[in-house]
Design a protein around this motif. Structure first.
Motif, short mmCIF file in Angstrom:
data_model
loop_
_atom_site.label_atom_id
_atom_site.label_comp_id
_atom_site.label_asym_id
_atom_site.label_seq_id
_atom_site.Cartn_x
_atom_site.Cartn_y
_atom_site.Cartn_z
N ILE A 105 0.85 -1.20 0.00
CA ILE A 105 0.00 0.00 0.00
C ILE A 105 0.88 1.24 0.00
CG2 ILE A 105 -1.59 1.36 1.42
CD1 ILE A 105 -2.93 -1.30 2.19
N GLU A 106 1.93 1.22 0.79
CA GLU A 106 2.84 2.37 0.85
C GLU A 106 3.50 2.59 -0.51
OE1 GLU A 106 4.42 5.58 2.75
OE2 GLU A 106 3.04 4.13 3.62
N LEU A 158 2.33 1.65 -3.48
CA LEU A 158 1.33 2.10 -4.45
C LEU A 158 0.93 3.55 -4.22
CD1 LEU A 158 -1.00 -1.01 -4.69
CD2 LEU A 158 0.53 -0.12 -6.45
N SER A 159 0.95 4.00 -2.98
CA SER A 159 0.56 5.39 -2.70
C SER A 159 1.60 6.37 -3.23
CB SER A 159 0.34 5.59 -1.21
OG SER A 159 1.56 5.49 -0.52
N GLY A 160 2.82 5.89 -3.44
CA GLY A 160 3.88 6.75 -3.96
C GLY A 160 3.82 6.95 -5.46
N GLN A 161 3.04 6.12 -6.17
CA GLN A 161 2.92 6.25 -7.61
C GLN A 161 1.88 7.30 -7.95
OE1 GLN A 161 1.93 2.41 -9.11
NE2 GLN A 161 4.05 1.73 -9.19
N SER A 162 2.13 8.02 -9.04
CA SER A 162 1.13 9.00 -9.45
C SER A 162 0.04 8.31 -10.27
CB SER A 162 1.77 10.11 -10.27
OG SER A 162 1.98 9.68 -11.59
#
Length: 66
Positions: free
Chosen positions: A25-26, A28-32
């Motif tokens: 999750i961490e 994936l949250s960093g991808q735009s």
């Protein structure tokens, strides 16, 4: 993440699964959201062999057991 907080294999396994979910999750949250997906990888030598000899291959190795 290196040391397990719980004793016993079922509880340790649950901790590892939940840790992996949190890490994903961490990541994936960093991808735009507008980032284009990467290009597909070239086929492996085995996949190329199957294609060259016109042998059908399943879409996923996970479907072989069912």
């Amino acid at each position: 993440m290196r040391r397990c907080r719980y004793r016993g294999q079922p509880k340790a396994h649950l901790q590892h699964v939940l840790t992996a979910i949190a890490v994903n999750i961490e990541r994936l949250s960093g991808q735009s959201a507008t980032e284009e997906p990467s290009t597909p990888r070239p086929p492996t030598a085995f996949q190329a062999f199957l294609d060259q000899n016109e042998i059908p291959r399943s879409k996923s190795w996970r479907t072989l057991g069912s």
